[in-house]
Scaffold this active site. Structure first.
Site, PDB file in Angstrom:
ATOM      1  N   ARG A 128      54.908   7.274  21.803  1.00 26.50           N
ATOM      2  CA  ARG A 128      55.944   8.334  21.143  1.00 26.50           C
ATOM      3  C   ARG A 128      56.320   9.100  22.704  1.00 26.50           C
ATOM      4  NH1 ARG A 128      57.824   9.863  15.270  1.00 26.50           N
ATOM      5  NH2 ARG A 128      56.134  11.708  15.699  1.00 26.50           N
ATOM      6  N   ARG A 185      49.259  16.931  10.525  1.00 29.15           N
ATOM      7  CA  ARG A 185      51.130  16.114   9.349  1.00 29.15           C
ATOM      8  C   ARG A 185      50.367  14.812   8.672  1.00 29.15           C
ATOM      9  NH1 ARG A 185      52.966  15.652  15.361  1.00 29.15           N
ATOM     10  NH2 ARG A 185      55.265  13.726  14.156  1.00 29.15           N
ATOM     11  N   LYS A 232      61.446   6.257  10.520  1.00 27.29           N
ATOM     12  CA  LYS A 232      62.471   6.920   9.922  1.00 27.29           C
ATOM     13  C   LYS A 232      63.757   7.698  10.908  1.00 27.29           C
ATOM     14  CE  LYS A 232      59.645  11.266   8.291  1.00 27.29           C
ATOM     15  NZ  LYS A 232      59.642  11.353   9.414  1.00 27.29           N
ATOM     16  N   ARG A 264      60.007  17.844   1.829  1.00 27.90           N
ATOM     17  CA  ARG A 264      58.590  17.232   2.232  1.00 27.90           C
ATOM     18  C   ARG A 264      57.384  17.995   1.425  1.00 27.90           C
ATOM     19  NH1 ARG A 264      59.633  16.714   7.951  1.00 27.90           N
ATOM     20  NH2 ARG A 264      57.945  15.819   9.624  1.00 27.90           N
ATOM     21  N   ARG A 322      56.187  14.801  22.788  1.00 31.09           N
ATOM     22  CA  ARG A 322      56.772  16.030  21.416  1.00 31.09           C
ATOM     23  C   ARG A 322      55.081  17.053  21.210  1.00 31.09           C
ATOM     24  NH1 ARG A 322      58.824  14.032  15.997  1.00 31.09           N
ATOM     25  NH2 ARG A 322      58.111  15.046  15.359  1.00 31.09           N
TER      26      ARG A 322
HETATM   27  P1  AMP Z   1      59.264  15.916  12.588  1.00 34.44           P
HETATM   28  O1  AMP Z   1      60.913  15.923  12.940  1.00 34.44           O
HETATM   29  O2  AMP Z   1      60.717  14.725  10.725  1.00 34.44           O
HETATM   30  O3  AMP Z   1      58.783  15.005  12.156  1.00 34.44           O
HETATM   31  O4  AMP Z   1      59.368  17.099  11.839  1.00 34.44           O
HETATM   32  C1  AMP Z   1      58.768  17.731  12.909  1.00 34.44           C
HETATM   33  C2  AMP Z   1      58.685  19.246  12.208  1.00 34.44           C
HETATM   34  O5  AMP Z   1      59.063  20.007  11.817  1.00 34.44           O
HETATM   35  C3  AMP Z   1      57.374  19.143  11.305  1.00 34.44           C
HETATM   36  O6  AMP Z   1      56.152  18.637  11.956  1.00 34.44           O
HETATM   37  C4  AMP Z   1      57.339  19.933  10.630  1.00 34.44           C
HETATM   38  O7  AMP Z   1      56.628  21.340  11.258  1.00 34.44           O
HETATM   39  C5  AMP Z   1      58.531  20.879  10.567  1.00 34.44           C
HETATM   40  N1  AMP Z   1      59.575  19.957   9.245  1.00 34.44           N
HETATM   41  C6  AMP Z   1      60.080  19.382  10.102  1.00 34.44           C
HETATM   42  N2  AMP Z   1      60.993  18.593   8.113  1.00 34.44           N
HETATM   43  C7  AMP Z   1      59.874  19.808   7.627  1.00 34.44           C
HETATM   44  C8  AMP Z   1      60.310  20.144   6.294  1.00 34.44           C
HETATM   45  N3  AMP Z   1      61.027  19.741   5.473  1.00 34.44           N
HETATM   46  N4  AMP Z   1      59.659  21.120   5.785  1.00 34.44           N
HETATM   47  C9  AMP Z   1      58.811  21.962   6.330  1.00 34.44           C
HETATM   48  N5  AMP Z   1      58.708  21.391   7.818  1.00 34.44           N
HETATM   49  C10 AMP Z   1      59.176  20.754   8.499  1.00 34.44           C
END
Ligand code: AMP
Length: 220
Positions: free
Chosen positions: A123, A167, A14, A89, A156
């Site tokens: 990744r 996750r 995404k 989320r 990461r």
């Molecule tokens: P992402 O890059 O979208 O995979 O986000 C990385 C991490 O940031 C996630 O695994 C969560 O720990 C945190 N995170 C990102 N967006 C949210 C959200 N909307 N609500 C809660 N935690 C978030």
């Protein structure tokens, strides 16, 4: 003005797809994950509160996330619209968002868990400029080195096996119901995310009736 949300399980692509849309259509790309990673890299006050939570693959508390989104959208630098990535989320975040904003569509990139596990394991991110790579589809020219800035490529922190499983669990338990809610509002466009980056981009543009760029057309 276009307002989109892009959703999908970790590793569905995404972020990559949102960045491609941003570049061609001048949409502001708002990625909560990117904002958190920036804070961690810069050792801000917020970083101390979220670092461990993110490394464990858990969700950051809603009040922190809502504050980030509120502030970011209040900047009003999105004349042509925005694409929200990684938000909402869970149910509370979606309620918070829908109280103040409407959206044109939710782009759901659908990829089976097995495939995302494989993608996430390969990744890599540039530790300096944040550009993302994939050791299967998008390798750097020199191993472990960013093609653009020469920075070191790293996994990461939350791409470890335990965080990965956490996750995925969160996605299916908390985020998938949000998708169902948007589905009931007939906002969801389902896109098969198992193809190449260009194929998926092409499909998204068709579905949201945006012109297909020449390079996407050529490579599709
Ligand atoms: P992402 O890059 O979208 O995979 O986000 C990385 C991490 O940031 C996630 O695994 C969560 O720990 C945190 N995170 C990102 N967006 C949210 C959200 N909307 N609500 C809660 N935690 C978030």
């Amino acid at each position: 003005m276009h307002k989109y949300i892009i959703m999908g399980v970790q590793g569905c692509g995404k972020g990559t797809q949102a960045k491609m849309l941003r570049e061609d259509f001048e949409l502001v790309h708002i990625s909560v994950g990117d904002i958190f990673r920036w804070n961690i890299q810069e050792h801000t006050k917020l970083a101390a509160r979220i670092n461990r939570i993110i490394s464990a693959g858990k969700l950051v508390p809603d009040d922190i996330v809502e504050e980030i989104i509120r502030k970011r959208l209040e900047d009003h630098d999105w004349n042509y619209g925005f694409i929200l990535d990684g938000f909402p989320r869970n149910a509370r975040q979606s309620e918070f968002f829908l109280e103040s904003y409407d959206i044109d569509a939710v782009i759901h990139i659908d990829v089976p868990d097995k495939l995302v596990m494989k993608r996430v394991r390969s990744r890599r991110l540039c530790s300096h400029c944040g550009l993302d790579y994939n050791l299967i589809h998008r390798r750097p020219a020199v191993p472990d080195t960013c093609d653009v800035c020469g920075g070191r490529l790293e996994r990461r922190k939350d791409d470890n096996e335990q965080a990965l499983r956490e996750r995925l669990r969160n996605y299916h338990n908390k985020t998938a119901p949000v998708l169902d809610l948007f589905r009931r509002k007939e906002l969801v466009l389902n896109v098969d995310g198992s193809g190449t980056v260009e194929e998926v981009q092409n499909e998204i543009r068709k579905r949201i009736s945006l012109p297909i760029s020449e390079y996407v057309e050529a490579s599709a």
